[in-house]
Write a protein that holds these residues in place. Structure first.
Motif, PDB file in Angstrom:
ATOM      1  N   SER A 242      -1.635   0.256   3.328  1.00 21.95           N
ATOM      2  CA  SER A 242      -2.106   1.315   4.210  1.00 21.95           C
ATOM      3  C   SER A 242      -1.853   0.913   5.659  1.00 21.95           C
ATOM      4  O   SER A 242      -2.060  -0.245   6.041  1.00 21.95           O
ATOM      5  CB  SER A 242      -3.605   1.546   3.994  1.00 21.95           C
ATOM      6  N   THR A 243      -1.465   1.887   6.463  1.00 22.85           N
ATOM      7  CA  THR A 243      -1.243   1.614   7.878  1.00 22.85           C
ATOM      8  C   THR A 243      -2.561   1.484   8.643  1.00 22.85           C
ATOM      9  O   THR A 243      -2.547   1.266   9.852  1.00 22.85           O
ATOM     10  CB  THR A 243      -0.370   2.704   8.525  1.00 22.85           C
ATOM     11  N   LEU A 244      -3.679   1.566   7.952  1.00 21.92           N
ATOM     12  CA  LEU A 244      -4.960   1.261   8.585  1.00 21.92           C
ATOM     13  C   LEU A 244      -4.980  -0.188   9.066  1.00 21.92           C
ATOM     14  O   LEU A 244      -5.726  -0.536   9.971  1.00 21.92           O
ATOM     15  CB  LEU A 244      -6.098   1.502   7.588  1.00 21.92           C
ATOM     16  N   GLY A 245      -4.149  -1.015   8.465  1.00 26.20           N
ATOM     17  CA  GLY A 245      -4.079  -2.425   8.854  1.00 26.20           C
ATOM     18  C   GLY A 245      -3.146  -2.700  10.006  1.00 26.20           C
ATOM     19  O   GLY A 245      -3.127  -3.831  10.531  1.00 26.20           O
ATOM     20  N   CYS A 246      -2.346  -1.723  10.404  1.00 28.03           N
ATOM     21  CA  CYS A 246      -1.381  -1.923  11.502  1.00 28.03           C
ATOM     22  C   CYS A 246      -1.297  -0.645  12.311  1.00 28.03           C
ATOM     23  O   CYS A 246      -0.209  -0.146  12.601  1.00 28.03           O
ATOM     24  CB  CYS A 246      -0.014  -2.320  10.951  1.00 28.03           C
ATOM     25  N   SER A 247      -2.459  -0.138  12.692  1.00 26.16           N
ATOM     26  CA  SER A 247      -2.533   1.204  13.267  1.00 26.16           C
ATOM     27  C   SER A 247      -1.840   1.334  14.613  1.00 26.16           C
ATOM     28  O   SER A 247      -1.565   2.442  15.057  1.00 26.16           O
ATOM     29  CB  SER A 247      -3.999   1.632  13.398  1.00 26.16           C
ATOM     30  N   GLY A 248      -1.542   0.218  15.266  1.00 21.77           N
ATOM     31  CA  GLY A 248      -0.851   0.289  16.544  1.00 21.77           C
ATOM     32  C   GLY A 248       0.646   0.471  16.433  1.00 21.77           C
ATOM     33  O   GLY A 248       1.320   0.745  17.439  1.00 21.77           O
ATOM     34  N   LEU A 249       1.190   0.332  15.236  1.00 19.15           N
ATOM     35  CA  LEU A 249       2.637   0.393  15.050  1.00 19.15           C
ATOM     36  C   LEU A 249       3.123   1.827  14.875  1.00 19.15           C
ATOM     37  O   LEU A 249       2.423   2.679  14.321  1.00 19.15           O
ATOM     38  CB  LEU A 249       3.052  -0.415  13.820  1.00 19.15           C
ATOM     39  N   SER A 250       4.349   2.075  15.316  1.00 23.63           N
ATOM     40  CA  SER A 250       5.029   3.327  14.990  1.00 23.63           C
ATOM     41  C   SER A 250       5.522   3.241  13.553  1.00 23.63           C
ATOM     42  O   SER A 250       5.535   2.159  12.951  1.00 23.63           O
ATOM     43  CB  SER A 250       6.214   3.536  15.926  1.00 23.63           C
ATOM     44  N   LEU A 251       5.970   4.363  12.998  1.00 29.08           N
ATOM     45  CA  LEU A 251       6.480   4.315  11.633  1.00 29.08           C
ATOM     46  C   LEU A 251       7.778   3.520  11.568  1.00 29.08           C
ATOM     47  O   LEU A 251       8.061   2.878  10.539  1.00 29.08           O
ATOM     48  CB  LEU A 251       6.674   5.726  11.068  1.00 29.08           C
ATOM     49  N   HIS A 252       8.569   3.528  12.616  1.00 29.32           N
ATOM     50  CA  HIS A 252       9.753   2.680  12.652  1.00 29.32           C
ATOM     51  C   HIS A 252       9.356   1.212  12.468  1.00 29.32           C
ATOM     52  O   HIS A 252       9.984   0.470  11.688  1.00 29.32           O
ATOM     53  CB  HIS A 252      10.492   2.840  13.984  1.00 29.32           C
ATOM     54  N   GLU A 253       8.305   0.800  13.162  1.00 31.37           N
ATOM     55  CA  GLU A 253       7.846  -0.581  13.064  1.00 31.37           C
ATOM     56  C   GLU A 253       7.186  -0.868  11.722  1.00 31.37           C
ATOM     57  O   GLU A 253       7.323  -1.967  11.166  1.00 31.37           O
ATOM     58  CB  GLU A 253       6.881  -0.880  14.213  1.00 31.37           C
ATOM     59  N   VAL A 254       6.482   0.118  11.181  1.00 27.25           N
ATOM     60  CA  VAL A 254       5.891  -0.026   9.849  1.00 27.25           C
ATOM     61  C   VAL A 254       6.989  -0.240   8.808  1.00 27.25           C
ATOM     62  O   VAL A 254       6.864  -1.083   7.914  1.00 27.25           O
ATOM     63  CB  VAL A 254       5.044   1.217   9.497  1.00 27.25           C
ATOM     64  N   ALA A 255       8.076   0.513   8.926  1.00 29.75           N
ATOM     65  CA  ALA A 255       9.197   0.360   7.998  1.00 29.75           C
ATOM     66  C   ALA A 255       9.788  -1.042   8.092  1.00 29.75           C
ATOM     67  O   ALA A 255      10.136  -1.653   7.070  1.00 29.75           O
ATOM     68  CB  ALA A 255      10.269   1.405   8.289  1.00 29.75           C
TER      69      ALA A 255
ATOM     70  N   ILE B  52       0.929   3.479 -11.168  1.00 26.91           N
ATOM     71  CA  ILE B  52       0.019   3.981 -10.139  1.00 26.91           C
ATOM     72  C   ILE B  52       0.174   3.123  -8.882  1.00 26.91           C
ATOM     73  O   ILE B  52       0.172   1.902  -8.948  1.00 26.91           O
ATOM     74  CB  ILE B  52      -1.430   3.918 -10.642  1.00 26.91           C
ATOM     75  N   PRO B  53       0.308   3.749  -7.707  1.00 26.18           N
ATOM     76  CA  PRO B  53       0.406   2.959  -6.475  1.00 26.18           C
ATOM     77  C   PRO B  53      -0.805   2.054  -6.276  1.00 26.18           C
ATOM     78  O   PRO B  53      -1.956   2.487  -6.421  1.00 26.18           O
ATOM     79  CB  PRO B  53       0.476   4.026  -5.381  1.00 26.18           C
ATOM     80  N   LEU B  54      -0.532   0.805  -5.986  1.00 24.63           N
ATOM     81  CA  LEU B  54      -1.557  -0.210  -5.746  1.00 24.63           C
ATOM     82  C   LEU B  54      -1.456  -0.592  -4.277  1.00 24.63           C
ATOM     83  O   LEU B  54      -0.537  -1.290  -3.863  1.00 24.63           O
ATOM     84  CB  LEU B  54      -1.314  -1.422  -6.645  1.00 24.63           C
ATOM     85  N   SER B  55      -2.402  -0.086  -3.482  1.00 20.70           N
ATOM     86  CA  SER B  55      -2.293  -0.171  -2.037  1.00 20.70           C
ATOM     87  C   SER B  55      -3.275  -1.172  -1.452  1.00 20.70           C
ATOM     88  O   SER B  55      -4.489  -1.082  -1.693  1.00 20.70           O
ATOM     89  CB  SER B  55      -2.543   1.209  -1.422  1.00 20.70           C
ATOM     90  N   LEU B  56      -2.757  -2.115  -0.676  1.00 26.42           N
ATOM     91  CA  LEU B  56      -3.611  -3.028   0.062  1.00 26.42           C
ATOM     92  C   LEU B  56      -4.181  -2.285   1.266  1.00 26.42           C
ATOM     93  O   LEU B  56      -3.440  -1.904   2.177  1.00 26.42           O
ATOM     94  CB  LEU B  56      -2.821  -4.255   0.522  1.00 26.42           C
TER      95      LEU B  56
END
Length: 265
Positions: free
Chosen positions: A9-22, A232-236
Motif C-alpha cells: 500500500s502507498t500508505l507507507g510511502c505517501s510522499g512519493l509520486s506514482l512514478h516513484e512508487v513504480a 488473492i492480493p497480499l498487501s503489506l
C-alpha cells in the motif's frame, strides 16, 4: 496452489509520486500496488489528475511500466452512509486502468441489525449501478473498525452474503480472532488481504514493528491461504502516513521479503 500476488500500500510511502512508487516496486520485484495516498495527500483522485491529467493517461502509464494497481482506496464508510457519492470520483480512474476494486471502510461502533440491513441495501444499490453503467470495478469492505470484531463480521455477512471483504488480518487478530478459526468462515468473501506485524508493549498496547519482528502469526496465515487458487492480493500495509515514526517503507519491504514467504512451499 497459490503463489500470492504480493503488493504494498502507498500508505507507507505517501510522499512519493506514482512514478516513484513504480520505481520502488521495481527495485523490490513487486509489480502490484494498492493506492491509498500519493504525492503527500490521501486525495487520491486529485493526485492522479495532477500527475497524469486524465484516466487514459494514468492507464497508459501503468501499461508502460507493467504496473498493476490492485485497488483504489477511498475514505467512504459503509455504516452510516446514505449514498455512493464518495466513490463516484474514483470510478472513471478505476475503469480506465482495469482496477478491480474500490476499497471502502466498514465504519466504527457496534452497528445495530437495522444499520447492517441498510448497509446491505447500499451494496445492492451499488450492484444496480454497476449493471446500469456496465462497470467492471467492484467495492470491497475493509475489516478496519466494526467488522474487525469476529462476531460483527459474521453477523454482517448474514445480511450481505456476497459482500467482498478486504481482510485486514492484523486488525481481526489483534481483536482476538484466531486466523485459523476465522478464515474458513469468510474465505469465499475475501478478495484482498492486508498484512502487518506488531508487538505488545508493557502497557498492553500494540505497536507496529518491521515484518518478522513482532508476533503476528504470518506462517499460520499463509499456510491457510496457500491452497486457495484465486491468488488473492497480499498487501503489506505499512502505516507510515499515520505513524511517521515508523522506518521507511523500503526497510519494511526488505524485512517482508522473507516474512511473507513463510509457510510457502
Amino acid at each position: 496452489m497459490s503463489t500470492f500476488e504480493y503488493c504494498f500500500s502507498t500508505l507507507g510511502c505517501s510522499g512519493l509520486s506514482l512514478h516513484e512508487v513504480a520505481d520502488l516496486g521495481e527495485c523490490h520485484g513487486i509489480a502490484r500496488v494498492e493506492l491509498r495516498a500519493l504525492s503527500g495527500t490521501i486525495n487520491l483522485t486529485a493526485a492522479l489528475a495532477a500527475e497524469f491529467g486524465t484516466p487514459a493517461g494514468f492507464a497508459a502509464f501503468l501499461i508502460g511500466r507493467k504496473l498493476k494497481v490492485t485497488a483504489l482506496n477511498t475514505s467512504m464508510r459503509l455504516f452510516g452512509s446514505s449514498g455512493l457519492s464518495e466513490v463516484e470520483p474514483f470510478i472513471d480512474w478505476a475503469e480506465a486502468a482495469g482496477i478491480p476494486n474500490l476499497r471502502i471502510f466498514d465504519g466504527g461502533g457496534q452497528p445495530a441489525l437495522e444499520e447492517m440491513a441498510r448497509a446491505a441495501a447500499l451494496l445492492d444499490n451499488w450492484q444496480a449501478l454497476r449493471r446500469s453503467r456496465r462497470l467492471n470495478v467492484e467495492l470491497m469492505i475493509e475489516t478496519h473498525d466494526a467488522l474487525a470484531d469476529f462476531d460483527q463480521l459474521l453477523a454482517f455477512l448474514e445480511h450481505a452474503p456476497t459482500a467482498r471483504i478486504l481482510w485486514d488480518t492484523h486488525h481481526t487478530w489483534a481483536k482476538g480472532a484466531d486466523v485459523r478459526t476465522l478464515w474458513p468462515l469468510i474465505a469465499k468473501n475475501v478478495v484482498h488481504l492486508h498484512v502487518k506485524d506488531s508487538m505488545e508493549d508493557s502497557d498492553g498496547k500494540r505497536r507496529y514493528v518491521l515484518p518478522g519482528h513482532g508476533d503476528f502469526p504470518i506462517a499460520e496465515l499463509l499456510s491457510l491461504l496457500q491452497p486457495d487458487e484465486r491468488k488473492i492480493p497480499l498487501s503489506l500495509e505499512w502505516e507510515r502516513h499515520w505513524h511517521p515514526q515508523l522506518p521507511p517503507l523500503e526497510d519494511a519491504l526488505k524485512a517482508a521479503r522473507h516474512w511473507w514467504r513463510q509457510g510457502v512451499s
